[in-house]
Scaffold this motif. Structure first.
Motif, PDB file in Angstrom:
ATOM      1  N   ILE A 149      18.512 -19.266  57.510  1.00 12.12           N
ATOM      2  CA  ILE A 149      18.206 -19.009  58.912  1.00 12.12           C
ATOM      3  C   ILE A 149      17.712 -17.570  58.968  1.00 12.12           C
ATOM      4  CG2 ILE A 149      19.139 -18.918  61.264  1.00 12.12           C
ATOM      5  CD1 ILE A 149      19.421 -21.683  59.841  1.00 12.12           C
ATOM      6  N   GLU A 150      16.504 -17.378  59.471  1.00 17.15           N
ATOM      7  CA  GLU A 150      15.916 -16.041  59.501  1.00 17.15           C
ATOM      8  C   GLU A 150      15.520 -15.685  60.932  1.00 17.15           C
ATOM      9  OE1 GLU A 150      12.485 -13.621  57.031  1.00 17.15           O
ATOM     10  OE2 GLU A 150      12.285 -15.795  57.242  1.00 17.15           O
ATOM     11  N   ASP A 151      15.928 -14.500  61.367  1.00 17.36           N
ATOM     12  CA  ASP A 151      15.585 -13.982  62.690  1.00 17.36           C
ATOM     13  C   ASP A 151      14.731 -12.736  62.511  1.00 17.36           C
ATOM     14  OD1 ASP A 151      17.363 -15.477  64.763  1.00 17.36           O
ATOM     15  OD2 ASP A 151      18.740 -14.985  63.127  1.00 17.36           O
ATOM     16  N   ILE A 152      13.597 -12.721  63.188  1.00 13.53           N
ATOM     17  CA  ILE A 152      12.726 -11.546  63.201  1.00 13.53           C
ATOM     18  C   ILE A 152      12.490 -11.199  64.662  1.00 13.53           C
ATOM     19  CG2 ILE A 152      10.483 -10.587  62.597  1.00 13.53           C
ATOM     20  CD1 ILE A 152      10.442 -12.608  60.234  1.00 13.53           C
ATOM     21  N   ILE A 153      12.941 -10.006  65.038  1.00 18.18           N
ATOM     22  CA  ILE A 153      12.877  -9.596  66.436  1.00 18.18           C
ATOM     23  C   ILE A 153      12.096  -8.297  66.560  1.00 18.18           C
ATOM     24  CG2 ILE A 153      14.229  -8.935  68.465  1.00 18.18           C
ATOM     25  CD1 ILE A 153      16.584 -10.482  66.993  1.00 18.18           C
ATOM     26  N   HIS A 154      11.149  -8.305  67.472  1.00 17.70           N
ATOM     27  CA  HIS A 154      10.450  -7.087  67.882  1.00 17.70           C
ATOM     28  C   HIS A 154      10.844  -6.848  69.336  1.00 17.70           C
ATOM     29  CE1 HIS A 154       8.011  -8.302  64.413  1.00 17.70           C
ATOM     30  NE2 HIS A 154       7.768  -6.997  64.292  1.00 17.70           N
ATOM     31  N   TYR A 155      11.204  -5.620  69.657  1.00 18.22           N
ATOM     32  CA  TYR A 155      11.634  -5.334  71.021  1.00 18.22           C
ATOM     33  C   TYR A 155      11.254  -3.906  71.396  1.00 18.22           C
ATOM     34  CZ  TYR A 155      15.660  -3.040  68.774  1.00 18.22           C
ATOM     35  OH  TYR A 155      16.468  -2.233  68.005  1.00 18.22           O
ATOM     36  N   LYS A 156      11.143  -3.715  72.687  1.00 17.43           N
ATOM     37  CA  LYS A 156      10.838  -2.395  73.239  1.00 17.43           C
ATOM     38  C   LYS A 156      11.809  -2.137  74.382  1.00 17.43           C
ATOM     39  CE  LYS A 156       7.184   0.374  75.290  1.00 17.43           C
ATOM     40  NZ  LYS A 156       5.823   0.414  75.801  1.00 17.43           N
ATOM     41  N   LEU A 157      12.345  -0.933  74.403  1.00 12.34           N
ATOM     42  CA  LEU A 157      13.275  -0.569  75.459  1.00 12.34           C
ATOM     43  C   LEU A 157      12.518  -0.116  76.703  1.00 12.34           C
ATOM     44  CD1 LEU A 157      15.859   1.403  73.310  1.00 12.34           C
ATOM     45  CD2 LEU A 157      15.916  -0.991  74.012  1.00 12.34           C
ATOM     46  N   PRO A 158      13.120  -0.302  77.870  1.00 11.99           N
ATOM     47  CA  PRO A 158      12.474   0.160  79.101  1.00 11.99           C
ATOM     48  C   PRO A 158      12.558   1.688  79.237  1.00 11.99           C
ATOM     49  CG  PRO A 158      14.630  -0.731  79.595  1.00 11.99           C
ATOM     50  CD  PRO A 158      14.390  -0.962  78.123  1.00 11.99           C
ATOM     51  N   TYR A 159      11.831   2.223  80.171  1.00 14.65           N
ATOM     52  CA  TYR A 159      11.881   3.630  80.568  1.00 14.65           C
ATOM     53  C   TYR A 159      11.274   4.591  79.548  1.00 14.65           C
ATOM     54  CZ  TYR A 159      15.226   1.351  83.641  1.00 14.65           C
ATOM     55  OH  TYR A 159      15.842   0.472  84.487  1.00 14.65           O
ATOM     56  N   GLY A 160      10.372   4.104  78.691  1.00 15.39           N
ATOM     57  CA  GLY A 160       9.609   4.983  77.805  1.00 15.39           C
ATOM     58  C   GLY A 160      10.471   5.857  76.910  1.00 15.39           C
ATOM     59  N   THR A 161      10.107   7.140  76.848  1.00 17.56           N
ATOM     60  CA  THR A 161      10.809   8.092  75.989  1.00 17.56           C
ATOM     61  C   THR A 161      12.275   8.197  76.364  1.00 17.56           C
ATOM     62  OG1 THR A 161       8.763   9.341  75.719  1.00 17.56           O
ATOM     63  CG2 THR A 161      10.789  10.466  75.128  1.00 17.56           C
ATOM     64  N   PHE A 162      12.573   8.172  77.654  1.00 18.60           N
ATOM     65  CA  PHE A 162      13.966   8.236  78.106  1.00 18.60           C
ATOM     66  C   PHE A 162      14.755   7.047  77.553  1.00 18.60           C
ATOM     67  CE2 PHE A 162      17.306   7.215  81.205  1.00 18.60           C
ATOM     68  CZ  PHE A 162      18.065   8.375  81.102  1.00 18.60           C
TER      69      PHE A 162
END
Length: 151
Positions: free
Chosen positions: A108-121
């Motif tokens: 079972i393989e999970d590949i996750i790409h994610y981006k946090l909100p609020y930019g640099t902060f």
């Protein structure tokens, strides 16, 4: 900034058994830590299919309730599926689930790409979020070993 998480686990079960379990959205609650207070609020009436919308509530921080809506965007039965966040805690969430047959079981393989909100902060909090994601997937690994056994 786009962040990345990769996890894999080998389970001593068939491709069919793994697909049956992971393609049922209701099973996600069984492999999510209790402290997240994860609840499916809609869209889990049937096995995954492209275009399926599934909504949840989670409490990732100090009981703070959040709504999360994902769409199943790609499905190749018994091979992989992709869920993408439409609304929720991340600016971007793209999660690929692969099912790779191996000797005596399935990877079972999970590949996750994610981006946090609020930019640099928001990125100032990445170490906290990354730690939490690691803990969630560590919990998932333990629960899956309990449910299916270890190789």
């Amino acid at each position: 900034m786009i962040h990345f998480l990769h996890r894999s686990q080998i389970l001593p079960i068939s491709t069919e058994e793994s697909w049956t379990f992971f393609s049922d959205p209701k099973n996600l609650a069984a492999i999510t830590p209790d402290l997240m207070n994860f609840k499916i609020t809609g869209g889990a009436e049937r096995s995954i299919y492209p275009g399926q919308i599934v909504s949840y509530t989670v409490r990732p921080f100090a009981g703070m309730k959040m709504n999360w809506v994902t769409e199943i965007t790609h499905v190749k039965e018994k091979k992989y599926f992709v869920d993408e966040q439409r609304f929720g805690p991340y600016s971007f969430w793209h999660h690929k689930h692969f099912f790779n047959p191996v000797r005596n079981g399935i990877e079972i393989e999970d590949i996750i790409h994610y981006k946090l909100p609020y930019g640099t902060f928001g990125n100032l909090f990445h170490s906290i979020i990354a730690k939490q994601l690691k803990e969630i997937f560590d919990y998932r690994k333990e629960k899956l070993n309990e449910i299916f056994g270890k190789l």
